[in-house]
Scaffold this motif. Structure first.
Motif, PDB file in Angstrom:
ATOM      1  N   ARG A 129     -16.605 -30.860  55.195  1.00 57.53           N
ATOM      2  CA  ARG A 129     -15.840 -31.481  56.267  1.00 57.53           C
ATOM      3  C   ARG A 129     -15.294 -32.845  55.894  1.00 57.53           C
ATOM      4  N   GLN A 182     -10.067 -36.362  61.609  1.00 56.76           N
ATOM      5  CA  GLN A 182     -11.503 -36.575  61.744  1.00 56.76           C
ATOM      6  C   GLN A 182     -11.827 -37.859  60.977  1.00 56.76           C
ATOM      7  N   ARG A 227     -11.600 -32.837  54.962  1.00 62.44           N
ATOM      8  CA  ARG A 227     -10.591 -32.679  56.001  1.00 62.44           C
ATOM      9  C   ARG A 227     -10.417 -33.915  56.867  1.00 62.44           C
TER      10      ARG A 227
END
Length: 135
Positions: free
Chosen positions: A17, A67, A20
């Protein structure tokens, strides 16, 4: 391109993650929870404090949903905005495929503005000050 090669190289080193979003080097940490009485140890993990935010890019002239960790937000504020952070932060520190992708888009947009302007100069959208008087 240099940044795509670097992104593929870094993608093997970072968690999924963090690729991203903008995590500024923060990753999942592992350790033990130790009980107060018996000292019993239980394995646990600490996740980065990541939130979904929309940050404004002056160069791209739009909001970018991304994010981002609280540490990266503080670094963005210190750098003077998302554009300065993305353009001036080294890829090794940013450790993000999304960040490198943003950097490429911003560099292309800056080059396009310079070519449209006829040379290296200021952004035509930045006309906050009038030109100096002719003498």
């Amino acid at each position: 391109m240099k940044t795509t090669k670097l992104a593929s190289k870094l993608s093997r080193l970072i968690c999924g993650r963090a690729k991203r979003g903008l995590y500024h080097g923060k990753t999942v940490r592992f350790g033990n929870s130790v009980s107060e009485d018996g000292g019993n140890k239980t394995r646990r993990k600490w996740s980065p404090n990541a939130k979904r935010k929309r940050l404004y890019s002056e160069i791209l002239d739009r909001m970018i949903p991304i994010q981002v960790t609280s540490h990266a937000l503080r670094c963005i504020d210190k750098a003077g905005g998302l554009d300065n952070y993305v353009l001036n932060t080294r890829a090794e520190k940013m450790v993000s495929a999304k960040g490198l992708e943003l950097k490429e888009k911003m560099m292309r947009a800056l080059l396009k503005v310079e070519v449209d302007d006829g040379g290296v100069g200021e952004d035509p959208r930045n006309d906050s000050f009038p030109p100096p008087p002719q003498t």
